[in-house]
Write a protein that holds these residues in place. Structure first.
Motif, PDB file in Angstrom:
ATOM      1  N   ILE A 193       0.851  -1.189   0.000  1.00 34.05           N
ATOM      2  CA  ILE A 193       0.000   0.000   0.000  1.00 34.05           C
ATOM      3  C   ILE A 193       0.886   1.238   0.000  1.00 34.05           C
ATOM      4  O   ILE A 193       2.099   1.166   0.197  1.00 34.05           O
ATOM      5  CB  ILE A 193      -0.957   0.019   1.215  1.00 34.05           C
ATOM      6  N   HIS A 194       0.277   2.382  -0.196  1.00 36.77           N
ATOM      7  CA  HIS A 194       1.020   3.639  -0.196  1.00 36.77           C
ATOM      8  C   HIS A 194       1.467   4.006   1.217  1.00 36.77           C
ATOM      9  O   HIS A 194       0.757   3.751   2.196  1.00 36.77           O
ATOM     10  CB  HIS A 194       0.135   4.759  -0.737  1.00 36.77           C
ATOM     11  N   HIS A 195       2.639   4.635   1.303  1.00 39.36           N
ATOM     12  CA  HIS A 195       3.071   5.147   2.605  1.00 39.36           C
ATOM     13  C   HIS A 195       3.866   6.442   2.500  1.00 39.36           C
ATOM     14  O   HIS A 195       4.153   7.073   3.510  1.00 39.36           O
ATOM     15  CB  HIS A 195       3.887   4.098   3.361  1.00 39.36           C
ATOM     16  N   ARG A 196       4.193   6.864   1.265  1.00 34.03           N
ATOM     17  CA  ARG A 196       4.900   8.143   1.098  1.00 34.03           C
ATOM     18  C   ARG A 196       4.123   9.135   0.247  1.00 34.03           C
ATOM     19  O   ARG A 196       4.302  10.338   0.381  1.00 34.03           O
ATOM     20  CB  ARG A 196       6.286   7.907   0.499  1.00 34.03           C
ATOM     21  N   VAL A 197       3.295   8.640  -0.657  1.00 35.09           N
ATOM     22  CA  VAL A 197       2.462   9.513  -1.479  1.00 35.09           C
ATOM     23  C   VAL A 197       1.016   9.033  -1.369  1.00 35.09           C
ATOM     24  O   VAL A 197       0.759   7.872  -1.042  1.00 35.09           O
ATOM     25  CB  VAL A 197       2.911   9.532  -2.960  1.00 35.09           C
ATOM     26  N   PRO A 198       0.052   9.899  -1.634  1.00 31.35           N
ATOM     27  CA  PRO A 198      -1.356   9.510  -1.455  1.00 31.35           C
ATOM     28  C   PRO A 198      -1.795   8.440  -2.453  1.00 31.35           C
ATOM     29  O   PRO A 198      -1.324   8.408  -3.593  1.00 31.35           O
ATOM     30  CB  PRO A 198      -2.119  10.820  -1.704  1.00 31.35           C
ATOM     31  N   PRO A 199      -2.733   7.573  -2.049  1.00 33.69           N
ATOM     32  CA  PRO A 199      -3.299   6.614  -2.994  1.00 33.69           C
ATOM     33  C   PRO A 199      -4.241   7.267  -3.998  1.00 33.69           C
ATOM     34  O   PRO A 199      -4.482   6.711  -5.071  1.00 33.69           O
ATOM     35  CB  PRO A 199      -4.061   5.640  -2.094  1.00 33.69           C
ATOM     36  N   GLY A 200      -4.780   8.438  -3.655  1.00 33.74           N
ATOM     37  CA  GLY A 200      -5.698   9.139  -4.541  1.00 33.74           C
ATOM     38  C   GLY A 200      -4.967   9.914  -5.630  1.00 33.74           C
ATOM     39  O   GLY A 200      -3.790   9.675  -5.930  1.00 33.74           O
ATOM     40  N   ASP A 201      -5.657  10.888  -6.205  1.00 35.14           N
ATOM     41  CA  ASP A 201      -5.105  11.595  -7.357  1.00 35.14           C
ATOM     42  C   ASP A 201      -3.912  12.475  -7.013  1.00 35.14           C
ATOM     43  O   ASP A 201      -3.216  12.954  -7.911  1.00 35.14           O
ATOM     44  CB  ASP A 201      -6.200  12.421  -8.027  1.00 35.14           C
ATOM     45  N   GLY A 202      -3.646  12.688  -5.729  1.00 34.88           N
ATOM     46  CA  GLY A 202      -2.449  13.412  -5.335  1.00 34.88           C
ATOM     47  C   GLY A 202      -1.164  12.682  -5.677  1.00 34.88           C
ATOM     48  O   GLY A 202      -0.082  13.274  -5.658  1.00 34.88           O
ATOM     49  N   GLY A 203      -1.249  11.388  -5.996  1.00 38.64           N
ATOM     50  CA  GLY A 203      -0.071  10.618  -6.397  1.00 38.64           C
ATOM     51  C   GLY A 203       0.027  10.383  -7.892  1.00 38.64           C
ATOM     52  O   GLY A 203       1.000   9.787  -8.374  1.00 38.64           O
ATOM     53  N   LEU A 204      -0.976  10.836  -8.656  1.00 32.74           N
ATOM     54  CA  LEU A 204      -1.010  10.554 -10.093  1.00 32.74           C
ATOM     55  C   LEU A 204       0.220  11.065 -10.832  1.00 32.74           C
ATOM     56  O   LEU A 204       0.763  10.395 -11.711  1.00 32.74           O
ATOM     57  CB  LEU A 204      -2.246  11.190 -10.731  1.00 32.74           C
ATOM     58  N   ALA A 205       0.650  12.297 -10.523  1.00 37.55           N
ATOM     59  CA  ALA A 205       1.757  12.906 -11.264  1.00 37.55           C
ATOM     60  C   ALA A 205       3.022  12.062 -11.147  1.00 37.55           C
ATOM     61  O   ALA A 205       3.789  11.932 -12.113  1.00 37.55           O
ATOM     62  CB  ALA A 205       2.009  14.335 -10.762  1.00 37.55           C
ATOM     63  N   LEU A 206       3.261  11.485  -9.968  1.00 35.64           N
ATOM     64  CA  LEU A 206       4.422  10.615  -9.800  1.00 35.64           C
ATOM     65  C   LEU A 206       4.322   9.425 -10.747  1.00 35.64           C
ATOM     66  O   LEU A 206       5.296   9.080 -11.435  1.00 35.64           O
ATOM     67  CB  LEU A 206       4.512  10.139  -8.348  1.00 35.64           C
ATOM     68  N   GLY A 207       3.158   8.779 -10.776  1.00 34.80           N
ATOM     69  CA  GLY A 207       2.983   7.638 -11.675  1.00 34.80           C
ATOM     70  C   GLY A 207       3.141   8.025 -13.134  1.00 34.80           C
ATOM     71  O   GLY A 207       3.782   7.304 -13.919  1.00 34.80           O
ATOM     72  N   GLN A 208       2.581   9.158 -13.515  1.00 31.30           N
ATOM     73  CA  GLN A 208       2.709   9.619 -14.904  1.00 31.30           C
ATOM     74  C   GLN A 208       4.168   9.822 -15.289  1.00 31.30           C
ATOM     75  O   GLN A 208       4.599   9.430 -16.380  1.00 31.30           O
ATOM     76  CB  GLN A 208       1.941  10.932 -15.082  1.00 31.30           C
ATOM     77  N   ALA A 209       4.926  10.450 -14.398  1.00 34.05           N
ATOM     78  CA  ALA A 209       6.339  10.720 -14.683  1.00 34.05           C
ATOM     79  C   ALA A 209       7.114   9.427 -14.887  1.00 34.05           C
ATOM     80  O   ALA A 209       7.941   9.313 -15.805  1.00 34.05           O
ATOM     81  CB  ALA A 209       6.951  11.542 -13.557  1.00 34.05           C
ATOM     82  N   LEU A 210       6.839   8.426 -14.054  1.00 31.32           N
ATOM     83  CA  LEU A 210       7.572   7.165 -14.169  1.00 31.32           C
ATOM     84  C   LEU A 210       7.176   6.375 -15.413  1.00 31.32           C
ATOM     85  O   LEU A 210       8.014   5.715 -16.026  1.00 31.32           O
ATOM     86  CB  LEU A 210       7.358   6.318 -12.910  1.00 31.32           C
ATOM     87  N   VAL A 211       5.895   6.437 -15.786  1.00 35.97           N
ATOM     88  CA  VAL A 211       5.472   5.773 -17.025  1.00 35.97           C
ATOM     89  C   VAL A 211       6.173   6.417 -18.219  1.00 35.97           C
ATOM     90  O   VAL A 211       6.707   5.724 -19.095  1.00 35.97           O
ATOM     91  CB  VAL A 211       3.941   5.846 -17.186  1.00 35.97           C
ATOM     92  N   ALA A 212       6.193   7.751 -18.257  1.00 32.12           N
ATOM     93  CA  ALA A 212       6.855   8.451 -19.356  1.00 32.12           C
ATOM     94  C   ALA A 212       8.333   8.113 -19.410  1.00 32.12           C
ATOM     95  O   ALA A 212       8.908   7.902 -20.488  1.00 32.12           O
ATOM     96  CB  ALA A 212       6.651   9.961 -19.193  1.00 32.12           C
ATOM     97  N   SER A 213       8.972   8.041 -18.233  1.00 30.16           N
ATOM     98  CA  SER A 213      10.394   7.711 -18.176  1.00 30.16           C
ATOM     99  C   SER A 213      10.655   6.300 -18.690  1.00 30.16           C
ATOM    100  O   SER A 213      11.591   6.071 -19.468  1.00 30.16           O
ATOM    101  CB  SER A 213      10.889   7.841 -16.732  1.00 30.16           C
ATOM    102  N   ALA A 214       9.821   5.350 -18.250  1.00 32.97           N
ATOM    103  CA  ALA A 214      10.013   3.960 -18.673  1.00 32.97           C
ATOM    104  C   ALA A 214       9.801   3.806 -20.174  1.00 32.97           C
ATOM    105  O   ALA A 214      10.545   3.071 -20.843  1.00 32.97           O
ATOM    106  CB  ALA A 214       9.055   3.051 -17.899  1.00 32.97           C
ATOM    107  N   ARG A 215       8.817   4.491 -20.718  1.00 35.27           N
ATOM    108  CA  ARG A 215       8.568   4.387 -22.162  1.00 35.27           C
ATOM    109  C   ARG A 215       9.699   5.020 -22.955  1.00 35.27           C
ATOM    110  O   ARG A 215      10.125   4.487 -23.989  1.00 35.27           O
ATOM    111  CB  ARG A 215       7.222   5.045 -22.504  1.00 35.27           C
ATOM    112  N   LEU A 216      10.193   6.146 -22.470  1.00 36.62           N
ATOM    113  CA  LEU A 216      11.312   6.800 -23.147  1.00 36.62           C
ATOM    114  C   LEU A 216      12.549   5.915 -23.095  1.00 36.62           C
ATOM    115  O   LEU A 216      13.276   5.782 -24.095  1.00 36.62           O
ATOM    116  CB  LEU A 216      11.591   8.157 -22.504  1.00 36.62           C
ATOM    117  N   ALA A 217      12.789   5.308 -21.956  1.00 37.03           N
ATOM    118  CA  ALA A 217      13.952   4.434 -21.818  1.00 37.03           C
ATOM    119  C   ALA A 217      13.859   3.238 -22.753  1.00 37.03           C
ATOM    120  O   ALA A 217      14.861   2.817 -23.345  1.00 37.03           O
ATOM    121  CB  ALA A 217      14.081   3.960 -20.372  1.00 37.03           C
ATOM    122  N   SER A 218      12.656   2.676 -22.901  1.00 37.43           N
ATOM    123  CA  SER A 218      12.493   1.506 -23.765  1.00 37.43           C
ATOM    124  C   SER A 218      12.732   1.866 -25.230  1.00 37.43           C
ATOM    125  O   SER A 218      13.322   1.085 -25.973  1.00 37.43           O
ATOM    126  CB  SER A 218      11.109   0.890 -23.588  1.00 37.43           C
TER     127      SER A 218
END
Length: 777
Positions: free
Chosen positions: A748-773
């Protein structure tokens, strides 16, 4: 055989580059004291990347010095890396603090604002101390940081304290390496620093002791606007229902729960049930708002958090708060100082203009606030059978936490800006191994909040000297943040909402590879054009597969469907009751007949957006049980339903009927047996609380079954929970227990919110992973 020469007499010089939280936390004076204690020469200073140290002296002393850097560090210091390089000796004779260096890429961690420390409190309440009752006392271990910083490196000239010239006494402390205020940038006293005063709504200053008078007005039931650390609060007596109701009326905040500030941990224990986890959170350096069950004999007025069964409690975290609560005005509502849905007020003139129709008195000060930082909100999650896994889960990450970066295992191939979603907005800057998530920015459907969002993006990029190479956003084409991202002219990565949720939890737990993700919330734009909201996904950082979801049901009314709970209930009942659904008992007498007839016609014509939203299922059940007809604030119905369920824990309830089926598209969580059983129990007269508890148990069983089936077919045994529905403590803990019993590892979450307050972090990592691939390809 000759012995090796001793290092004890060999003079060397060594340079250290320290990265992490090393600015604004007393790191330089700490290093000064270590070096002078060991009679080492050299210097220490701040740089755009953190801090630099050069020491010269006997080799064995420098080895000891290097070990002491980490082992004896001050409480706010956090060293992520310490790189050493040997240099030629320069025959230096003393140790000094150098002027900070500028230029180059900004990588130094910006320190969050920190609760006033015990040493400063002792001085502030000491009648013989020169800072007796001074509301802006601070030192290197506490006080404002992020809310006052204007640039880096962190020096007084780059903060809003630059407007105040230190008096000789403060300057002597600042220059004394043995003093707790050595190079404390906000250092001040009543002679040379900021001051507080009380005014009426016109801004006219009222003579007398500002804090004592403010407390007196509060005791009399008045509403006070208080300028704090990252913005204004609106305060009133929390134990006077009339005062709370009047604040709600003036602020236009009908039912959304209000936070309560109390003077001490003992006072908090009198109004809510605390355990070790929540006590620790309340007294932590961040001093967040902590959600806890309200005691039945609590003196807090029901108007503070109607229909929830919980209270958000916090302790004083600034010297001004401490002084105000020391006057014993009673427990105080401390809610954001803004008209409903708008950004926090931060300037005096702005507050007098925007809050003039709400507050009776204004407690102001003249230390400017550079950026708005709201209070953080957390909840304790006691996980069954594993106390070591129990943790604090943030629901709103702001003061005390932002903008501390998350350290990532894999470095991003380029600098990335992610702009989050529409609600609970945050932005994220990803560079190298650091993901910096902003403070909570609010809901972007409000024009003032959207303007603040745009300004924050600019200030954030400037503060961290970031020039992103690409931008990531939500897949929803009509989100304000998505439109903003498209207008930046940068390469764009659009990320599906629930994929971003799971990847944020992946990063939150330091995981990599493929996982099972259960993402449950109110709304997210699906790849098929439907409104998703209860999704079982197989996820990596770059991609996902949809393995299952809640059975679709039609939703009428657009945004109204998230407010009026009869609308999702209508979609469910149309499917299980047929064309005469609108004549069923739950709707008669509670919904406008004209609206019902119109909705029936719309269904028959095939209208309605298909949705798998768990949030809307909660809304529908809240309507069908009579718990809530209208969401007057976000998640009012789900909170009311959870409170109903908690009230029936002692009596218990048998689960409702449910089914999980498989088809060519994957698993379907079928709510139809659940709804039919619920309606039958209502007709039979079962108590609403028992049905609410049965609903929670049914959801947990149904979700656990779907996850177990997915785990068996995919071979994946790591399960991640994310999405706003996991702010429901009972659902979260019950589902966690069921999956752990089945041998699955649950995160479960413990550093960032499970709600939409954590979305930007997830978006950034998805973009990074796709760029890296694509780069590797």
């Amino acid at each position: 055989m000759s012995s090796q020469p001793s290092n004890s007499g060999r003079i060397i010089r060594r340079r250290f580059e320290a990265a992490g939280r090393v600015q604004g936390v007393g790191f330089r004076p700490y290093i000064f004291r270590l070096a002078t204690d060991q009679n080492l020469a050299g210097h220490v200073g701040n740089s755009p990347t953190g801090a630099f140290i050069e020491v010269e002296g006997p080799a064995d002393e420098i080895e000891i010095f290097e070990k002491r850097i980490a082992s004896e560090r001050p409480p706010l210091v956090e060293i992520v890396s310490l790189q050493a390089t040997d240099l030629p000796p320069e025959d230096e004779r003393e140790f000094t603090i150098h002027t900070s260096t500028t230029g180059g890429e900004q990588k130094a961690e910006i320190t969050a604002d920190t609760t006033v420390c015990a040493d400063c409190l002792r001085e502030m309440f000491d009648p013989d101390d020169r800072r007796y009752r001074y509301p802006f006392i601070n030192c290197t271990n506490c006080g404002p940081r992020y809310s006052i910083i204007q640039g880096v490196p962190y020096d007084r000239i780059a903060t809003t304290m630059a407007a105040f010239t230190m008096c000789p006494d403060c300057r002597a402390e600042y220059d004394n390496p043995r003093d707790r205020r050595f190079h404390a940038q906000p250092n001040a006293c009543p002679v040379c620093g900021p001051r507080a005063w009380l005014t009426d709504p016109t801004g006219s200053e009222l003579p007398g002791d500002a804090i004592a008078m403010a407390a007196s007005h509060l005791r009399d039931g008045k509403i006070l606007a208080v300028k704090g650390l990252g913005g204004f609060h609106l305060a009133c007596r929390a134990d006077l229902g009339e005062a709370v109701s009047e604040m709600r009326r003036r602020k236009n905040r009908e039912v959304k729960p209000l936070a309560v500030m109390v003077a001490s941990l003992e006072d908090a224990d009198r109004i809510v049930h605390l355990d070790d986890l929540t006590r620790s959170a309340l007294t932590s350096l961040a001093h967040p708002i902590v959600l806890a069950p309200k005691r039945p004999d609590s003196t807090i007025a029901d108007e503070v958090a109607p229909g929830t069964g919980t209270l958000g409690v916090l302790l004083p975290y600034t010297p001004l708060h401490e002084l105000l609560l020391a006057e014993r005005p009673g427990p105080l509502v401390m809610t954001s100082g803004n008209p409903s849905s708008e950004p926090l007020c931060r300037d005096n003139a702005e507050a007098l203009e925007r809050l003039g129709g709400i507050a009776d008195r204004f407690l102001l000060h003249d230390r400017d606030i550079e950026r708005r930082v709201d209070d953080s909100v957390v909840m304790g999650v006691e996980l069954p059978g594993d106390s070591s896994a129990s943790r604090i889960q943030p629901l709103r990450r702001a003061r005390g936490f932002a903008p501390a970066p998350l350290q990532l295992e894999s470095a991003a191939p380029a600098s990335i800006l992610a702009v989050g979603g529409e609600l609970k907005s945050t932005v994220c800057l990803l560079s190298g191994h650091d993901a910096v998530l902003s403070e909570h920015l609010g809901d972007l459907d409000n024009p003032a909040a959207y303007r603040n969002f745009i300004a924050t993006v600019e200030r954030f990029r400037d503060l961290f000297d970031s020039r992103p190479a690409l931008v990531a956003c939500d897949l929803h084409p009509d989100y304000a943040s998505t439109r903003f991202a498209r207008e930046l002219g940068l390469p764009l990565t659009e990320v599906q909402h629930h994929h971003a949720h799971i990847v944020s939890c992946l990063a939150d737990n330091g995981l990599e590879g493929e996982v099972l993700g259960l993402s449950c919330d109110g709304t997210g734009f699906g790849t098929d054009g439907a409104v998703w909201g209860c999704e079982l996904l197989a996820c990596t950082a770059s991609d996902f597969r949809r393995l299952g979801h809640l059975r679709y049901f039609p939703l009428l009314g657009g945004d109204a469907a998230a407010r009026e709970t009869w609308r999702p209930a209508a979609g469910l009942c149309r499917d299980v009751l047929g064309v005469d659904w609108h004549q069923a008992e739950p709707f008669i007498g509670r919904v406008d007949p004209v609206a019902l007839t119109f909705a029936a016609g719309r269904f028959e014509s095939g209208a309605g957006v298909p949705t798998s939203s768990l949030g809307r299922l909660f809304d529908a059940v809240a309507f069908l049980t009579g718990a809530c007809d209208v969401n007057r604030c976000e998640a009012e119905a789900p909170m009311a339903l959870e409170a109903l369920a908690m009230g029936s824990l002692e009596t218990g309830a048998e689960p409702l009927a449910w089914a999980v089926t498989a088809n060519e598209e994957g698993l379907e969580l079928d709510w139809r047996p659940l709804v039919l059983d619920l309606l039958e129990r209502r007709r039979a007269g079962q108590a609403a609380g028992e049905i609410a508890l049965a609903f929670h148990e049914t959801l947990a069983l149904m979700l656990a079954e779907a996850v177990t089936l997915a785990a068996s077919t995919t071979g994946l045994d790591r399960v991640l929970f994310s999405g706003g529905s996991f702010a429901n403590r009972h659902l979260l803990t019950r589902l966690w227990g069921l999956l752990r019993e089945r041998g699955l590892a649950v995160y479960i979450h413990h550093r960032v919110p499970p709600g939409d307050g954590g979305l930007a972090l997830g978006q950034a990592l998805v973009a990074s992973a796709r760029l890296a691939s694509t780069t590797h390809d």
